[in-house]
Design an enzyme around this catalytic site. Sequence first.
Site, mmCIF file in Angstrom:
data_model
loop_
_atom_site.group_PDB
_atom_site.id
_atom_site.type_symbol
_atom_site.label_atom_id
_atom_site.label_comp_id
_atom_site.label_asym_id
_atom_site.label_seq_id
_atom_site.Cartn_x
_atom_site.Cartn_y
_atom_site.Cartn_z
ATOM 1 C CD GLN A 1 58.375 -87.198 16.892
ATOM 2 O OE1 GLN A 1 57.741 -86.454 17.637
ATOM 3 N NE2 GLN A 1 58.401 -86.998 15.585
ATOM 4 C CG HIS B 1 61.903 -91.092 10.933
ATOM 5 N ND1 HIS B 1 62.731 -90.739 9.907
ATOM 6 C CD2 HIS B 1 60.854 -90.231 10.893
ATOM 7 C CE1 HIS B 1 62.199 -89.705 9.266
ATOM 8 N NE2 HIS B 1 61.057 -89.380 9.838
ATOM 9 C CE LYS C 1 60.907 -84.387 13.653
ATOM 10 N NZ LYS C 1 59.771 -84.620 12.778
ATOM 11 C CG ASP D 1 65.284 -90.787 16.180
ATOM 12 O OD1 ASP D 1 65.209 -89.592 16.558
ATOM 13 O OD2 ASP D 1 64.690 -91.218 15.177
ATOM 14 C CB CYS E 1 59.599 -91.072 7.422
ATOM 15 S SG CYS E 1 59.341 -89.640 6.386
HETATM 16 C C1 LIG Z 1 61.548 -90.228 15.268
HETATM 17 C C2 LIG Z 1 62.114 -89.367 14.192
HETATM 18 N N1 LIG Z 1 63.392 -89.526 13.821
HETATM 19 C C3 LIG Z 1 63.955 -88.777 12.870
HETATM 20 C C4 LIG Z 1 63.246 -87.809 12.216
HETATM 21 C C5 LIG Z 1 63.921 -87.006 11.156
HETATM 22 O O1 LIG Z 1 63.961 -85.664 11.503
HETATM 23 P P1 LIG Z 1 64.341 -84.548 10.415
HETATM 24 O O2 LIG Z 1 63.452 -84.803 9.243
HETATM 25 O O3 LIG Z 1 64.048 -83.277 11.115
HETATM 26 O O4 LIG Z 1 65.776 -84.729 10.094
HETATM 27 C C6 LIG Z 1 61.911 -87.613 12.549
HETATM 28 C C7 LIG Z 1 61.110 -86.588 11.820
HETATM 29 O O5 LIG Z 1 60.017 -86.815 11.398
HETATM 30 C C8 LIG Z 1 61.329 -88.396 13.565
HETATM 31 O O6 LIG Z 1 60.064 -88.243 13.923
#
Ligand SMILES: Cc1ncc(COP(=O)(O)O)c(C=O)c1O
Length: 424
Positions: free
Chosen positions: A217, A137, A240, A214, A380
């Site tokens: 997910q 991401h 999430k 990270d 993203c």
């Molecule tokens: C794999 C992953 N990492 C990071 C993020 C970023 O999360 P946030 O926008 O809640 O900070 C997301 C959110 O879409 C994500 O799916």
Amino acid sequence: MVDFEAIRGEFPILDQRIHGHPLVYLDSAATSQKPNAVIDAEADFYRTINAGVHRGAHELAARSTMAFEEARAKVAKLVGANAAEGEEEIVVTGGATAGLNLLATAFGNASLGRGGEAAKRFALKPGDEIVVSRAEHHSVLLPFQELAYRTGAAFKWIDLTEDGRVRTDNLDEVITERTKVVAVTHVGNTTGAITDIAPIIKRAHAVGAVFILDACQSVPHLKVDFHALDVDFAAWSAHKMYGPTGVGFLYGKRELLEALPPANFGGSMVELAYMDHEAQYMAPPARFEAGTQPVSQVVAAGVAAEWMMNIGLENIEAHERTIAAELLKLGDIDGIRILGPRENVNRIGTVAFDVKGVHPHDVGQYIDAQGIAIRVGHHCAQPVHRHFGLYASNRASSGVYNSVEDAQTLVEAAQGIRKFFEVE
Ligand SMILES: Cc1ncc(COP(=O)(O)O)c(C=O)c1O
């Protein structure tokens, strides 16, 4: 036996019609819906114990502090982290993005010599390397790419297999003796693929690099134990995992949090502050929690963690696997290609797809008109889309409240897309 239909009934938002159809929510990878327990926890906090935490001698402040710290302990339990006083391994952040930026900033500060001898293990200089994967991401990609630019370290990445999994067959080439930081996603937010992180962590540690996960997910969908995985740091978002927006968590091994210099400065993170010499900062987690904290959200996130544990993470995982199996049938439709593994193995119920000849926004609107919420865009993750030769896609993603029928409704709707747009 868990009654998932009853669980669905705990989500008031799902009980409505959209464009005349019963709402089918398949966008949990973007954000999950919230059960009554979480909604009530936040409202109850404001009705009964609202006060700033960690300061103030009055009773409400004591109660809100206790609720805040209890929530931290619940979240720690969810991911197998320490929570005892003085050993906390969970830092409250504004979300995964904030947590990852906190780390990149703190590493940058260490690179400038801040944090003394202990922080040298995080310092980067020209000749060092930062490694991510192409599955990231942007909230992993960009903070660590910027860190590389700021410190002069080289920025490298592990590529993907044809079906979008993070490769593990060339780790010795990509992660070298010069690698200081490795940051990789646990589950691809576009492909739904679960990364085989064990060999990556092993290689990172073999060369003395810090490994950052990270976990955005994975924590909502899988049983995750950061101690067992031996990750050094991990970041994820509460929204999430059935919790509120505006809050997330950063896990760090206690000894690493103790060595890490702060990234944000202000109130509640400092032991002693002076006009004429350096401040003395508090021990973790307070050192990383500058300013007034999102207390009601943290308390409600703790309730979300407990709520998930009560259902059982293994049960959640098994239930969502049945939905993934159904969503993967999208790939059987003529002209639809799945971006990610086709087989229902080592993946979650996040299924991105491309409809040949139809723009993803048109697909999204067509699907929305039938009351089904899916994601449209690059999620993203532009480099992931480039890997598949695309700029954007559509993405369906499951949550604990989805039923196999929800996935069937989407698959049936998807069968009509190319005919409707006359590209068949
Ligand atoms: C794999 C992953 N990492 C990071 C993020 C970023 O999360 P946030 O926008 O809640 O900070 C997301 C959110 O879409 C994500 O799916």
